[in-house]
Design an enzyme around this catalytic site. Sequence first.
Site, PDB file in Angstrom:
ATOM      1  N   HIS A 142       0.842  -1.203   0.000  1.00 33.91           N
ATOM      2  CA  HIS A 142       0.000   0.000   0.000  1.00 33.91           C
ATOM      3  C   HIS A 142       0.877   1.254   0.000  1.00 33.91           C
ATOM      4  O   HIS A 142       0.649   2.185  -0.787  1.00 33.91           O
ATOM      5  CB  HIS A 142      -0.902  -0.031   1.235  1.00 33.91           C
ATOM      6  CG  HIS A 142      -1.678   1.222   1.486  1.00 33.91           C
ATOM      7  ND1 HIS A 142      -3.032   1.337   1.222  1.00 33.91           N
ATOM      8  CD2 HIS A 142      -1.309   2.433   1.996  1.00 33.91           C
ATOM      9  CE1 HIS A 142      -3.446   2.549   1.549  1.00 33.91           C
ATOM     10  NE2 HIS A 142      -2.416   3.234   2.027  1.00 33.91           N
ATOM     11  N   GLU A 143       1.882   1.272   0.849  1.00 37.89           N
ATOM     12  CA  GLU A 143       2.754   2.448   0.928  1.00 37.89           C
ATOM     13  C   GLU A 143       3.582   2.616  -0.337  1.00 37.89           C
ATOM     14  O   GLU A 143       3.801   3.735  -0.810  1.00 37.89           O
ATOM     15  CB  GLU A 143       3.668   2.333   2.155  1.00 37.89           C
ATOM     16  CG  GLU A 143       2.942   2.286   3.491  1.00 37.89           C
ATOM     17  CD  GLU A 143       1.970   3.440   3.675  1.00 37.89           C
ATOM     18  OE1 GLU A 143       2.218   4.536   3.119  1.00 37.89           O
ATOM     19  OE2 GLU A 143       0.958   3.246   4.363  1.00 37.89           O
ATOM     20  N   HIS A 146       1.638   4.389  -3.015  1.00 43.37           N
ATOM     21  CA  HIS A 146       1.657   5.851  -2.906  1.00 43.37           C
ATOM     22  C   HIS A 146       2.870   6.428  -3.639  1.00 43.37           C
ATOM     23  O   HIS A 146       2.772   7.466  -4.302  1.00 43.37           O
ATOM     24  CB  HIS A 146       1.717   6.271  -1.429  1.00 43.37           C
ATOM     25  CG  HIS A 146       0.411   6.169  -0.712  1.00 43.37           C
ATOM     26  ND1 HIS A 146      -0.760   6.680  -1.217  1.00 43.37           N
ATOM     27  CD2 HIS A 146       0.095   5.624   0.502  1.00 43.37           C
ATOM     28  CE1 HIS A 146      -1.745   6.459  -0.355  1.00 43.37           C
ATOM     29  NE2 HIS A 146      -1.255   5.819   0.676  1.00 43.37           N
ATOM     30  N   GLU A 218      -6.186   6.840  -0.818  1.00 39.45           N
ATOM     31  CA  GLU A 218      -6.157   5.642   0.014  1.00 39.45           C
ATOM     32  C   GLU A 218      -6.834   4.477  -0.692  1.00 39.45           C
ATOM     33  O   GLU A 218      -6.355   3.343  -0.643  1.00 39.45           O
ATOM     34  CB  GLU A 218      -6.835   5.918   1.360  1.00 39.45           C
ATOM     35  CG  GLU A 218      -6.079   6.894   2.244  1.00 39.45           C
ATOM     36  CD  GLU A 218      -4.656   6.468   2.517  1.00 39.45           C
ATOM     37  OE1 GLU A 218      -4.413   5.256   2.727  1.00 39.45           O
ATOM     38  OE2 GLU A 218      -3.759   7.333   2.503  1.00 39.45           O
TER      39      GLU A 218
END
Length: 303
Positions: A142-143, A146, A218
């Site tokens: 997930h990070e 980004h 998100e």
Amino acid sequence: MPRPTSFGRDTGLQVRMVVTIFLLGLVYALLVGVLFAAGASGILILIVAGGLLAVQFFASDKLALRSMGAHEVSPQEAPQLHALIERLCVQADLPKPRIYVMNTSMPNAFAMGRSQKNAAVCATTGILELLSPSELEGVMAHELTHIANRDVAVMTLAGFFASLASMIVQFGFFFGGGFGGGDGDDDDGPGLMAIILVSVVVYIVSFFLMQALSRYREFAADRGSAIITGRPSALSSALLKISGTMERIPQTDLRAHSEMNAFYIFPASAKNSVFNLFATHPPIEKRIAALERLEAQLQGAPA
């Protein structure tokens, strides 16, 4: 539906980032125009605005990491975390970011950096202790999403506009007529009030644009994690664990981390915002539902 072999781009996120920067540019141009009209020195505007932008864009990640007490870890200090992120970077076709660990019981993680080559990811000791390897993989993917989407850089730039407007308002009230260029108090008053009012508008617009972009990014990062790992259920499980543990963290500790909410994978708050308009993240129920739909798609079942 077979598992995708490439990460790809989130078109919806790209469009929202362009629109956000465009709108912020408009309100920023309005602010600069008002400053000039009020008699502020062009050189002063250039020095202050340019200096703040340079610090925000090139040093904000290092300053934030230092202020939060995060420290960079080597492969010898955190071999499992390094191996996990190296594997994910290969799958996502990303350069390996700097890896940090923050000593706190709050389970969380975030990414920062102005580009894919100048990025950092950070995990707290709380999340490293809480999650299983597959769940941690989902969080770190997930990070990394980004970073791949470059939305971290856009959030950093958006934060510059809000910071500059806030600074002008504070200095305006503190120094009184110091912004005006007139010779008398009568000239200074209206100019100063116009600067303060426009700065407040810039701050409010920046705030809401950042909140809206933060919520969408998100969802995009959750989707990217599912594509990279092929296991949306692992991230769902991680989010549920983080949410449950967050409720047991003392509120005083959570408030100490609240300024980083827009960057965390889960906001440092045990309760949802009363008004979703002010939330930095979408409700966890919606995130879980979106991940469940992705899980069904990846398994070849109807969504």
